[in-house]
Design a protein around this motif. Structure first.
Motif, mmCIF file in Angstrom:
data_model
loop_
_atom_site.group_PDB
_atom_site.id
_atom_site.type_symbol
_atom_site.label_atom_id
_atom_site.label_comp_id
_atom_site.label_asym_id
_atom_site.label_seq_id
_atom_site.Cartn_x
_atom_site.Cartn_y
_atom_site.Cartn_z
ATOM 1 N N GLN A 41 0.831 -1.208 0.000
ATOM 2 C CA GLN A 41 0.000 0.000 0.000
ATOM 3 C C GLN A 41 0.864 1.256 0.000
ATOM 4 O OE1 GLN A 41 -3.010 0.268 3.112
ATOM 5 N NE2 GLN A 41 -3.314 -1.927 2.989
ATOM 6 N N LEU A 42 1.940 1.217 0.792
ATOM 7 C CA LEU A 42 2.836 2.373 0.871
ATOM 8 C C LEU A 42 3.485 2.628 -0.485
ATOM 9 C CD1 LEU A 42 4.355 4.569 2.345
ATOM 10 C CD2 LEU A 42 5.970 2.864 3.180
ATOM 11 N N VAL A 68 -1.211 6.511 4.874
ATOM 12 C CA VAL A 68 -0.553 5.213 4.744
ATOM 13 C C VAL A 68 0.864 5.270 5.305
ATOM 14 C CG1 VAL A 68 0.308 3.503 3.112
ATOM 15 C CG2 VAL A 68 -1.925 4.532 2.752
ATOM 16 N N VAL A 76 7.520 9.351 -10.119
ATOM 17 C CA VAL A 76 7.822 8.179 -9.299
ATOM 18 C C VAL A 76 7.050 6.968 -9.814
ATOM 19 C CG1 VAL A 76 7.664 7.177 -6.985
ATOM 20 C CG2 VAL A 76 8.328 9.563 -7.273
ATOM 21 N N VAL A 113 1.874 8.466 -6.282
ATOM 22 C CA VAL A 113 1.139 9.685 -6.567
ATOM 23 C C VAL A 113 2.120 10.835 -6.844
ATOM 24 C CG1 VAL A 113 0.983 10.638 -4.235
ATOM 25 C CG2 VAL A 113 -0.896 10.966 -5.806
ATOM 26 N N LEU A 114 3.366 10.703 -6.374
ATOM 27 C CA LEU A 114 4.361 11.758 -6.584
ATOM 28 C C LEU A 114 4.787 11.791 -8.044
ATOM 29 C CD1 LEU A 114 6.494 11.061 -3.400
ATOM 30 C CD2 LEU A 114 4.886 12.938 -3.744
ATOM 31 N N PRO A 115 5.013 12.994 -8.601
ATOM 32 C CA PRO A 115 5.359 13.082 -10.020
ATOM 33 C C PRO A 115 6.723 12.448 -10.293
ATOM 34 C CG PRO A 115 5.638 15.206 -8.938
ATOM 35 C CD PRO A 115 4.984 14.306 -7.937
ATOM 36 N N TYR A 144 11.495 1.354 1.039
ATOM 37 C CA TYR A 144 12.509 0.632 1.803
ATOM 38 C C TYR A 144 13.459 1.598 2.516
ATOM 39 C CZ TYR A 144 11.025 -3.875 -0.008
ATOM 40 O OH TYR A 144 10.308 -5.000 -0.286
ATOM 41 N N GLN A 145 13.818 2.661 1.819
ATOM 42 C CA GLN A 145 14.724 3.652 2.425
ATOM 43 C C GLN A 145 14.090 4.256 3.679
ATOM 44 O OE1 GLN A 145 17.733 4.967 1.329
ATOM 45 N NE2 GLN A 145 17.821 7.032 2.162
ATOM 46 N N ALA A 182 0.977 4.091 -2.771
ATOM 47 C CA ALA A 182 0.632 5.466 -2.402
ATOM 48 C C ALA A 182 1.729 6.447 -2.824
ATOM 49 C CB ALA A 182 0.389 5.565 -0.896
ATOM 50 N N LEU A 183 2.986 5.996 -2.778
ATOM 51 C CA LEU A 183 4.109 6.882 -3.141
ATOM 52 C C LEU A 183 4.086 7.236 -4.617
ATOM 53 C CD1 LEU A 183 6.977 5.297 -1.027
ATOM 54 C CD2 LEU A 183 6.294 7.690 -0.949
ATOM 55 N N HIS A 209 -3.966 10.510 1.168
ATOM 56 C CA HIS A 209 -3.880 9.059 1.304
ATOM 57 C C HIS A 209 -2.438 8.658 1.625
ATOM 58 C CE1 HIS A 209 -4.688 4.864 0.615
ATOM 59 N NE2 HIS A 209 -3.723 4.809 -0.270
ATOM 60 N N LEU A 210 -1.483 9.268 0.915
ATOM 61 C CA LEU A 210 -0.068 8.979 1.151
ATOM 62 C C LEU A 210 0.309 9.296 2.595
ATOM 63 C CD1 LEU A 210 2.847 8.332 0.401
ATOM 64 C CD2 LEU A 210 3.059 10.610 -0.576
ATOM 65 N N PRO A 214 14.734 9.383 -1.022
ATOM 66 C CA PRO A 214 16.007 9.223 -1.724
ATOM 67 C C PRO A 214 15.945 9.797 -3.134
ATOM 68 C CG PRO A 214 14.825 7.141 -1.632
ATOM 69 C CD PRO A 214 14.064 8.096 -0.772
ATOM 70 N N GLN A 243 9.357 1.705 -4.659
ATOM 71 C CA GLN A 243 9.902 0.617 -3.857
ATOM 72 C C GLN A 243 11.129 1.083 -3.084
ATOM 73 O OE1 GLN A 243 11.249 -2.904 -6.048
ATOM 74 N NE2 GLN A 243 9.119 -3.393 -6.364
ATOM 75 N N ARG A 244 12.048 1.720 -3.820
ATOM 76 C CA ARG A 244 13.288 2.191 -3.217
ATOM 77 C C ARG A 244 12.989 3.195 -2.105
ATOM 78 N NH1 ARG A 244 17.297 5.740 -5.121
ATOM 79 N NH2 ARG A 244 15.910 6.277 -6.833
ATOM 80 N N MET A 245 12.028 4.102 -2.374
ATOM 81 C CA MET A 245 11.664 5.096 -1.376
ATOM 82 C C MET A 245 11.098 4.440 -0.115
ATOM 83 S SD MET A 245 9.873 8.071 -3.653
ATOM 84 C CE MET A 245 10.883 9.367 -4.399
#
Lengths: 199, 199
Positions: free
Chosen positions: A8-9, B45, A19, A15-17, A29-30, A12-13, B41-42, B17, A25-27
């Motif tokens: 889900q995370l 979550v 990405v 949504v950022l332009p 885990y980081q 959800a990430l 939502h982001l 990152p 995934q990298r974000m």
């Protein structure tokens, strides 16, 4: 097979332009591995910002107060108004030039096909403001694209109706650029609007 | 001269990152202009994930439950254990191969200078697990870097102490690669460990 909440995370990430799946995934885990504090802070600020940040009553810029800092400042020239398409354009002008007047942020450009007309850009409010007589010059700084130019022409008409002098940023060869790499349209325009060398 | 809350948001986004000042600005404006719902939502979550996601008791992977889905699955081969440095490595193996055994995520690699020793990688727990006798092969899939190789050697020793067979991913020329562009170390290794052509 990852933990559903993690998925889900990641989703959800996105949504950022800029990405996509891999970056998200990298974000994720980081954040989980090394930046839990920063991540929590981001979650809080993001929630508050999206709830509280609205538009300035005068210039339509983003602000959490009713009137933004620039519009509220007594030290800015109240006779100059600069119309830009978006807040980043305002920021660019503010950082690059010594301009000390006010701004009007269109939050877009005229684009009838997308249903963006004068009302969506707040041009009725702009017209009223020009009619009040305090503004003497409207500096039109929309982007030099087809839609930006169309918007510029519309704004110039609007200004002339209220006896305000419209001006447009100069087009031409960028400083530090090489003629060889300048596009034809720009070069042709720069050639046609050449000016006498200062002595 | 932006709204302070907007600046806080831009600053907070830089925790991600690869996100610098310009990208953070673009992200903040994009969220405010077009993605308020997705942004909220982001925020939600992210807050929940950072609070609830911990490590699996068995494999140390990220999960919000005590034991992750893979460790809890009865259909995985309980005799094979694959040690990887990070959850993304596990994901890569899971997506690329047909491996149906279990994993152990080191969450790092041996790096004495950074204060990362066997204890930080949970190797005491791994040793205990190998001692239980159910695991017959430890597949060591740390990265082929200096530190990854050192970690691999340490893990192999650990496995042998518990009479578990250690194995290492094959090194060599990547499929689809061209010899011309393969680094010397890899080419030399691939040449030295050449195998007979299958008939």
């Amino acid at each position: 097979m990852s933990a559903p909440l993690l998925e889900q995370l990641i989703e959800a990430l996105r949504v950022l332009p800029g990405v996509g799946q891999k970056t998200a995934q990298r974000m994720a885990y980081q954040l989980l591995e090394r930046e839990r504090q920063g991540g929590k802070h981001l979650a809080e600020v993001l929630a508050v910002a999206l709830d509280s940040i609205g538009h300035c009553r005068h210039c339509r810029d983003f602000t959490e107060t009713e009137v933004c800092a620039i519009c509220a400042s007594a030290s800015r020239d109240q006779h100059l108004l600069c119309a830009v398409e978006s807040p980043v354009d305002r920021l660019a002008i503010e950082q690059a030039t010594g301009y000390r007047g006010l701004y009007f942020i269109l939050q877009g450009r005229l684009s009838p096909l997308d249903g963006i007309g004068p009302r969506e850009l707040g041009l009725d409010a702009l017209s009223e403001r020009l009619a009040q007589g305090e503004i003497t010059e409207l500096i039109i700084a929309t982007n030099p694209t087809v839609e930006g130019e169309a918007t510029a022409h519309y704004l110039a008409q609007l200004a002339r109706q209220q006896s305000v002098h419209p001006s447009r940023l100069a087009h031409g060869v960028p400083l530090g650029g090489e003629l060889e790499y300048v596009d034809r349209g720009t070069l042709s325009h720069a050639f046609g609007t050449r000016s006498e060398m200062p002595k």
